[in-house]
Design an enzyme around this catalytic site. Structure first.
Site, PDB file in Angstrom:
ATOM      1  N   THR A   1       0.852  -1.159   0.000  1.00 55.66           N
ATOM      2  CA  THR A   1       0.000   0.000   0.000  1.00 55.66           C
ATOM      3  C   THR A   1       0.903   1.228   0.000  1.00 55.66           C
ATOM      4  OG1 THR A   1      -1.464   1.169   1.449  1.00 55.66           O
ATOM      5  CG2 THR A   1      -0.233  -0.476   2.471  1.00 55.66           C
TER       6      THR A   1
ATOM      7  N   THR B   1      -4.512   2.028   1.820  1.00 54.84           N
ATOM      8  CA  THR B   1      -4.273   0.765   1.121  1.00 54.84           C
ATOM      9  C   THR B   1      -5.484   0.320   0.307  1.00 54.84           C
ATOM     10  OG1 THR B   1      -3.765  -1.573   1.521  1.00 54.84           O
ATOM     11  CG2 THR B   1      -5.043  -0.497   3.211  1.00 54.84           C
TER      12      THR B   1
ATOM     13  N   GLU C   1      -4.987  -3.005  -0.215  1.00 62.05           N
ATOM     14  CA  GLU C   1      -4.393  -4.296   0.127  1.00 62.05           C
ATOM     15  C   GLU C   1      -3.250  -4.610  -0.819  1.00 62.05           C
ATOM     16  OE1 GLU C   1      -2.963  -6.756   2.049  1.00 62.05           O
ATOM     17  OE2 GLU C   1      -3.698  -8.120   0.510  1.00 62.05           O
TER      18      GLU C   1
ATOM     19  N   GLU D   1      -9.189  -6.102   0.579  1.00 64.98           N
ATOM     20  CA  GLU D   1      -8.749  -6.096   1.986  1.00 64.98           C
ATOM     21  C   GLU D   1      -9.247  -7.306   2.771  1.00 64.98           C
ATOM     22  OE1 GLU D   1      -5.917  -4.147   3.432  1.00 64.98           O
ATOM     23  OE2 GLU D   1      -7.121  -2.839   2.161  1.00 64.98           O
TER      24      GLU D   1
ATOM     25  N   SER E   1      -5.259  -5.754  10.507  1.00 61.69           N
ATOM     26  CA  SER E   1      -4.255  -5.091   9.684  1.00 61.69           C
ATOM     27  C   SER E   1      -2.908  -5.112  10.386  1.00 61.69           C
ATOM     28  CB  SER E   1      -4.694  -3.648   9.452  1.00 61.69           C
ATOM     29  OG  SER E   1      -3.672  -2.900   8.851  1.00 61.69           O
TER      30      SER E   1
ATOM     31  N   GLY F   1       3.638  -2.684   3.194  1.00 62.56           N
ATOM     32  CA  GLY F   1       4.350  -3.964   3.180  1.00 62.56           C
ATOM     33  C   GLY F   1       3.646  -5.099   3.889  1.00 62.56           C
ATOM     34  N   GLY F   2       2.307  -5.049   4.000  1.00 56.00           N
ATOM     35  CA  GLY F   2       1.592  -6.148   4.649  1.00 56.00           C
ATOM     36  C   GLY F   2       2.139  -6.343   6.059  1.00 56.00           C
TER      37      GLY F   2
HETATM   38  N1  GLU Z   1      -3.530  -5.097   3.931  1.00 56.06           N
HETATM   39  C1  GLU Z   1      -2.335  -4.760   4.626  1.00 56.06           C
HETATM   40  C2  GLU Z   1      -2.614  -4.506   6.086  1.00 56.06           C
HETATM   41  O1  GLU Z   1      -3.556  -3.848   6.410  1.00 56.06           O
HETATM   42  C3  GLU Z   1      -1.731  -3.526   4.070  1.00 56.06           C
HETATM   43  C4  GLU Z   1      -1.201  -3.777   2.743  1.00 56.06           C
HETATM   44  C5  GLU Z   1       0.227  -3.422   2.674  1.00 56.06           C
HETATM   45  O2  GLU Z   1       0.634  -2.403   3.092  1.00 56.06           O
HETATM   46  O3  GLU Z   1       0.984  -4.169   2.159  1.00 56.06           O
HETATM   47  O4  GLU Z   1      -1.891  -4.936   6.905  1.00 56.06           O
END
Ligand code: GLU
Length: 598
Positions: free
Chosen positions: A408, A426, A428, A447, A474, A496-497
């Site tokens: 994101t 984001t 996602e 998401e 998240s 970065g998830g």
């Molecule tokens: N979906 C991820 C989260 O909320 C964010 C996505 C991302 O930054 O890579 O943790």
């Protein structure tokens, strides 16, 4: 040993980032400011991954807007130039420092599952769907929270109406921006699934081709959408025709039948949109080395997990540790904090989340003692029980961290009054669900794939299973650090998830403990451990001497080419701000200030 490497990296990257626009590029529709990873000056600062987006925030600050106005302007511009990472089809978490009251406030603008969703949302014939099948489908799309976040932030703390702060983004969407390598390569990596959906292909593969680096990319549909939101407000989404279009798109994904892609429909309704609220909530707070570290509370696991890891690390003087010992402790603290995150964190509207316990020093003490100087914990490490912290124990059954998609975008803003915003938004994973709302110019999120498809550990309650109106857990960790007088020191965040948590933790400790300048703390090569057998390392660390020394005490590593894309701002004396961004990752970020210091 890594300090000079990080510094050298930043210098090299400045020139790499500057040349990335391409000498032979056709004339640009708007003049994009030079992309630099660090800027110092007065009147406020903006740092984001993109030069046009940072400039949008600076434009609003220059005209007298405050940090919140500028943050929304920057976010809206990112929706144009970084449409695969963010936009009004997604959600995010907004952290705000109010200079007048010296207090931190947050908004949970996370997407929600449809009111009809049950724990079986991602099960088919009793079995979890393949991740990729879930992503490019209506099933993965949650009710967008970003428009409500913007309206709430502006309503609470802003000084400009939505229509005014959307203007720069509307202009960029209408007149176009210059395609860079990152935009082209992100389009290329999504090309196959974008072609499943003709509206997405029409928008992002102009003339059926990948956008050419240096060409001008326009999105007139999005310009019109922003104009409509500016005139009518975000009610157009939550109660109006834009919302109707979103519902139709989710429930009947406009897929090309000849593509062969089985785009599973979602089950979103006007009721879901009408019920959506961006939630104002208290931040998490962790004391670390005399500083106050403020971040986002659940439904994100960011604040509690970064906070727990910091509390664990407080036991070790990282400023005096060797590079190997620093990395060892950072990795082990992350491993433990992820074990607790997986067991305890979910949407607090549905789950009994022990936020206070997870952030207590007593709990961290009961976990820190597991770390040995010369040996490595075996993952998955079992969680502890923050409600009843024992003496150096874990209490549960170990479970691995489930897979979550990545990428994101994060932005950080400060204004001349001293207000600060740290905001991660984001859709996602890069490219979201790949489903564009026809004629509206934006992609919908995926998401809901941040939920566990099935319990991470069948023997134990999983707080992150889907539920009606529930927010998926998240990892987003927008952070603001205050000094003893409750004045800002630094603010930062990253995409970065699940690696967001480790990136924020690493940048913070590199800055606070290891003494790196902010831009070098951001540039430093990253490691990410999330309660897995192997720790991910970026190439510079993977090929370093530290790796073999860490392996000698039992660490195991795998390569990750690039982790995160952080941005930050730092308060300097005398009303001066420093904005910092990536030097190399994602083609380098864009740090800007209103009046550069000589
Ligand atoms: N979906 C991820 C989260 O909320 C964010 C996505 C991302 O930054 O890579 O943790």
């Amino acid at each position: 040993m890594r300090r000079p490497v990080a510094r050298k990296l930043s210098v090299l990257a400045v020139s790499a980032a500057v040349v990335s626009v391409g000498a032979a590029a056709p004339p640009q529709a708007t003049s994009t400011p030079e992309k630099v990873p660090v800027a110092v000056g007065y009147g406020g600062a903006v740092s984001s991954v993109d030069a046009d987006a940072s400039a949008a925030g600076i434009e609003v600050l220059r005209k007298g807007g405050n940090a919140v106005d500028a943050a929304v302007a920057t976010a809206a511009a990112l929706g144009v130039t970084e449409p695969y990472s963010s936009g009004i089809g997604g959600g995010g978490y907004f952290v705000y420092y109010d200079a007048k009251s010296r207090t931190v406030h947050t908004i949970d603008g996370r997407e929600t599952a449809p009111l009809t969703a049950g724990t079986d949302l991602f099960l088919e014939n009793g079995k979890p769907l393949a991740f990729a099948d879930a992503v490019s489908s209506g099933l993965s799309i949650g009710t967008p929270g970003t428009p409500a976040t913007w309206a709430t932030a502006l309503g609470q703390w802003g000084s400009r109406p939505l229509g005014s702060v959307l203007k720069p983004a509307e202009r960029i969407a209408r007149d176009g921006f210059t395609v860079d390598d990152t935009f082209r390569s992100q389009t290329a990596s999504n090309e196959t699934r974008f072609r499943y959906f003709p509206d997405t292909a029409k928008l992002f593969l102009p003339g059926g081709q990948l956008p050419v680096v240096g060409s001008t990319f326009k999105n007139p549909d999005l310009a019109r959408t922003y104009q409509q939101l500016g005139r009518k407000g975000v009610g157009a989404i939550y109660h109006g025709d834009l919302g109707d279009d979103i519902v139709d798109t989710v429930n009947n994904p406009p897929v090309d039948p000849s593509s062969g892609w089985k785009a599973r429909p979602g089950d979103l309704s006007e009721k879901d949109l009408a019920a959506y609220r961006a939630k104002l909530q208290k931040p998490t707070k962790t004391s670390y080395r005399g500083l106050g570290v403020y971040s986002i509370a659940p439904s994100s696991s960011g604040g509690t997990t970064v906070g727990e890891a910091l509390n664990i690390l407080e036991h070790t003087d990282l400023s005096k540790a060797s590079e190997v010992q620093y990395l060892h402790h950072y990795i082990e603290a992350s491993r433990i904090a992820f074990a607790d995150r997986g067991r305890w964190v979910g949407d607090p509207a549905f789950e009994d989340v022990p936020t206070k316990g997870l952030l207590s020093q007593k709990f961290a003490d009961s976990r820190a003692c597991l770390i040995k100087d010369d040996a490595v914990l075996t993952s998955p490490v079992a969680p502890g029980d923050p409600r009843h912290p024992g003496a150096c124990t874990d209490r549960g059954t170990a479970a691995p961290t489930t897979y979550e998609g990545e990428n994101t975008t994060h932005l950080t803003v400060a204004d001349k009054w001293g207000n600060v915003v740290s905001y991660t938004l984001t859709i996602e994973q890069t490219g979201g669900s790949a489903i564009t709302v026809p004629g509206r110019g934006f992609i919908l999120n995926n998401e809901l794939t941040d939920f566990s498809f099935a319990p991470a550990n069948p023997a134990v309650h999983d707080p992150n299973l889907p539920g009606p109106g529930k927010r998926p857990r998240s990892s987003i960790s927008p952070t603001i650090v205050l000094d003893r007088h409750n004045q800002p020191v630094v603010a930062l965040g990253s995409p970065g998830g699940a690696t967001i948590i480790t990136t924020v933790l690493q940048v913070l400790t590199e800055f606070v403990d290891r003494g790196l300048p902010l831009v070098d703390a951001i540039a430093a090569p990253r490691a990410s451990q999330r309660n897995a057998a192997q720790t991910e390392l970026e190439p510079t660390l993977y090929s370093s001497g530290e790796r073999s020394q860490l392996e000698a005490i039992g660490h195991s590593f795998k390569l990750n080419p690039e982790i995160g894309a952080a941005t930050g701002v730092q308060r300097l004396p005398g009303g001066k701000w420093l904005a910092a961004a990536e030097t190399v990752r994602r083609g380098g970020g864009s740090a800007q200030v209103v009046y550069p210091a000589p």
